[in-house]
Design a protein around this motif. Structure first.
Motif, mmCIF file in Angstrom:
data_model
loop_
_atom_site.group_PDB
_atom_site.id
_atom_site.type_symbol
_atom_site.label_atom_id
_atom_site.label_comp_id
_atom_site.label_asym_id
_atom_site.label_seq_id
_atom_site.Cartn_x
_atom_site.Cartn_y
_atom_site.Cartn_z
ATOM 1 N N UNK A 1 0.847 -1.195 0.000
ATOM 2 C CA UNK A 1 0.000 0.000 0.000
ATOM 3 C C UNK A 1 0.885 1.248 0.000
ATOM 4 N N UNK A 2 0.576 2.200 -0.874
ATOM 5 C CA UNK A 2 1.383 3.414 -0.965
ATOM 6 C C UNK A 2 1.200 4.262 0.290
ATOM 7 N N UNK A 3 2.324 4.720 0.836
ATOM 8 C CA UNK A 3 2.283 5.456 2.095
ATOM 9 C C UNK A 3 2.213 6.965 1.891
ATOM 10 N N UNK A 4 2.711 7.453 0.771
ATOM 11 C CA UNK A 4 2.671 8.894 0.527
ATOM 12 C C UNK A 4 1.392 9.264 -0.213
ATOM 13 N N UNK A 5 1.107 10.548 -0.231
ATOM 14 C CA UNK A 5 -0.040 11.034 -0.997
ATOM 15 C C UNK A 5 -1.341 11.035 -0.228
ATOM 16 N N UNK A 6 -2.407 11.383 -0.941
ATOM 17 C CA UNK A 6 -3.751 11.505 -0.372
ATOM 18 C C UNK A 6 -3.725 12.420 0.846
ATOM 19 N N UNK A 7 -3.003 13.509 0.703
ATOM 20 C CA UNK A 7 -2.889 14.480 1.798
ATOM 21 C C UNK A 7 -4.123 15.375 1.860
ATOM 22 N N UNK A 8 -4.382 15.990 2.999
ATOM 23 C CA UNK A 8 -5.595 16.809 3.143
ATOM 24 C C UNK A 8 -5.615 18.026 2.211
ATOM 25 N N UNK A 9 -6.778 18.312 1.695
ATOM 26 C CA UNK A 9 -7.039 19.561 0.980
ATOM 27 C C UNK A 9 -8.090 20.279 1.819
ATOM 28 N N UNK A 10 -7.628 21.119 2.738
ATOM 29 C CA UNK A 10 -8.540 21.728 3.705
ATOM 30 C C UNK A 10 -9.078 23.063 3.196
ATOM 31 N N UNK A 11 -10.301 23.333 3.556
ATOM 32 C CA UNK A 11 -10.881 24.629 3.209
ATOM 33 C C UNK A 11 -10.601 25.608 4.341
ATOM 34 N N UNK A 12 -9.995 26.731 4.004
ATOM 35 C CA UNK A 12 -9.585 27.734 5.004
ATOM 36 C C UNK A 12 -10.698 28.762 5.183
ATOM 37 N N UNK A 13 -11.726 28.391 5.906
ATOM 38 C CA UNK A 13 -12.914 29.240 6.033
ATOM 39 C C UNK A 13 -12.651 30.524 6.829
ATOM 40 N N UNK A 14 -11.748 30.448 7.809
ATOM 41 C CA UNK A 14 -11.452 31.647 8.601
ATOM 42 C C UNK A 14 -10.708 32.670 7.756
ATOM 43 N N UNK A 15 -9.800 32.194 6.905
ATOM 44 C CA UNK A 15 -9.099 33.101 6.000
ATOM 45 C C UNK A 15 -10.066 33.705 4.977
ATOM 46 N N UNK A 16 -11.041 32.920 4.567
ATOM 47 C CA UNK A 16 -12.037 33.421 3.610
ATOM 48 C C UNK A 16 -12.759 34.648 4.175
ATOM 49 N N UNK A 17 -13.098 34.597 5.455
ATOM 50 C CA UNK A 17 -13.793 35.723 6.082
ATOM 51 C C UNK A 17 -12.903 36.961 6.149
ATOM 52 N N UNK A 18 -11.610 36.752 6.349
ATOM 53 C CA UNK A 18 -10.685 37.876 6.471
ATOM 54 C C UNK A 18 -10.376 38.510 5.117
#
Length: 449
Positions: A1-18
């Motif tokens: 099983x590949x160990x690297x990759x599939x990293x989070x793509x998070x939505x930065x909602x607090x930055x969006x407000x700023x």
């Protein structure tokens, strides 16, 4: 099983407000096993070395690159040797004496030629950052680009990256081109490269001449690329700069002060840990957003070593500390108000360990949350995975731990995920809806007449 990759793509909602520039998504490549995007490349290179029957890898490049190759080489029981030329004392500080090879060369002798000849003599695999196995590096990073495009449903306005050797940019462009051919996108997202001023000068020269002359290539490198590093793949860099033009993109130089400010903002607002010298993509984004030159849209920022202050681990097996009983205890303690029977919890944990996955969140080495995802055994009739339990320690409420766990679960399940929520739990429903879940039907369970 590949160990690297599939990293989070998070939505930065607090930055969006700023910043008020639309939707902001940050690809956290620091979630790779050794903490850098280089892990994607390193895992493939080690696999290639083994396929060629070579049990020693001579690796040269930046510290993060060497560290990544070392990480996967140790897993595969492949030896690593790090060449040390004059004026490279940092390698002696970072690596074991037994791993180092003292190298010397005459005036005018090409560094990489020496390394290649030494590798041939030792029947060793040569891994030099920006110079060898370019095709494998590009292929590995195309996987990352594919993760982003799929997760964003192929709707992106701007992608911000750090321009170095050109691997990331070329890989993203290749993935976008393939998606355009397949009819999944109508136009390319604009690529913006955060970088130092020297690279911008190379790009400006390229726009005038459509090539990188040896003069311009060396004249503007200075501290960015030393003379030792100027024999990286020139063709790859030219292709990268061409990709910037093809996407109507730009090279955005940023200074040290902005880098520090950007890294500090990420830590303070979104609890993202990153060293300032790796914050170039976000600094470029922040600079354009502050100046009013960034239209509202969907923006993706790829950060090579960034990771959340909340550490999320995928637990693959029980051990002396994390026994089955301990995981069950965490689940029942942190979800006391919604607790199922012990047998139900035990069955869910067993299924998740064998067929699904269990995530544990920690901060400062203290566990604060758990997510138990079971495999439903379906591919089409029902989402493949079901989020059976997600709970956090009461002292962690409101600190984003549950959000981190669910976002990681969405990444690992590739979005094929369902969950149950109490109809009266308005706070949880609001969180799930923000993360992309929709109320599809009401669940009814037979209890008898």
């Amino acid at each position: 099983m590949q160990k690297s990759g599939r990293t989070p793509l998070m939505r930065a909602r607090k930055l969006e407000k700023i910043l008020q520039v639309g939707e902001i998504y940050i690809k956290l490549e620091g979630a790779n096993p050794s903490g850098h995007k280089h892990d994607r490349i390193a895992e493939v290179l080690v696999k290639d070395a083994k396929a060629h029957g070579q049990n020693i890898i001579i690796v040269d490049g930046s510290y993060s690159y060497i560290k990544s190759v070392k990480y996967f080489a140790e897993i595969e029981e492949v030896g690593v040797r790090v060449p040390v030329f004059s004026n490279e004392k940092w390698k002696s500080r970072k690596f074991e004496k037994s791993e180092l090879i003292r190298m010397s060369r005459g005036a005018g002798t090409n560094r990489n030629t020496i390394l290649r000849e030494h590798a041939l003599e030792e029947n060793a695999y040569l891994a030099v950052e920006g110079y060898t196995s370019t095709h494998l590096s590009l292929t590995a990073l195309e996987v990352m680009a594919g993760e982003i495009l799929r997760k964003m449903d192929y709707r992106i306005d701007n992608i911000f990256i750090q321009l170095g050797y050109g691997y990331t940019l070329t890989s993203i462009y290749s993935s976008m081109l393939r998606s355009w051919i397949d009819g999944k996108i109508e136009h390319y997202p604009r690529v913006v490269c955060g970088t130092w001023e020297h690279v911008n000068k190379v790009f400006e020269n390229y726009k005038k001449t459509s090539s990188i002359s040896e003069k311009s290539y060396n004249e503007h490198t200075e501290d960015a690329w030393t003379a030792e590093q100027t024999n990286i793949d020139k063709h790859l860099l030219e292709e990268s700069l061409k990709a910037v033009e093809e996407t109507n993109g730009t090279i955005q130089p940023v200074d040290d002060e902005l880098l520090k400010e950007s890294a500090k903002l990420l830590r303070k607002v979104e609890q993202i840990k990153i060293r300032s010298h790796e914050a170039y993509p976000f600094a470029a984004f922040y600079k354009l957003a502050q100046s009013g030159k960034l239209k509202k849209g969907r923006h993706v920022i790829i950060l090579n070593e960034a990771k959340s202050a909340v550490k999320v681990e995928n637990i693959n097996d029980y051990d002396d500390e994390l026994t089955k009983e301990k995981l069950i205890d965490y689940t029942r303690t942190w979800l006391a108000q919604y607790s199922d029977s012990v047998l139900e919890t035990e069955e869910a944990v067993k299924n998740a360990m064998e067929k699904g996955f269990i995530l544990l969140a920690s901060r400062n080495d203290e566990y604060e949350g758990i997510c138990v995802v079971v495999n439903m055994g379906y591919d089409h009739f029902h989402p493949k995975y079901h989020l059976a339990y997600v709970g956090t320690d009461k002292t962690s409420k409101g600190r984003g731990v549950a959000t981190e766990l669910i976002q990681r679960a969405l990444d690992l399940s590739e979005g094929s995920l369902s969950l149950h929520v109490d109809l009266d739990n308005k706070g949880a429903k609001k969180l799930y809806e923000k993360l992309g879940f929709k109320h599809c039907y009401n669940r009814m369970i037979y209890y008898g007449e």
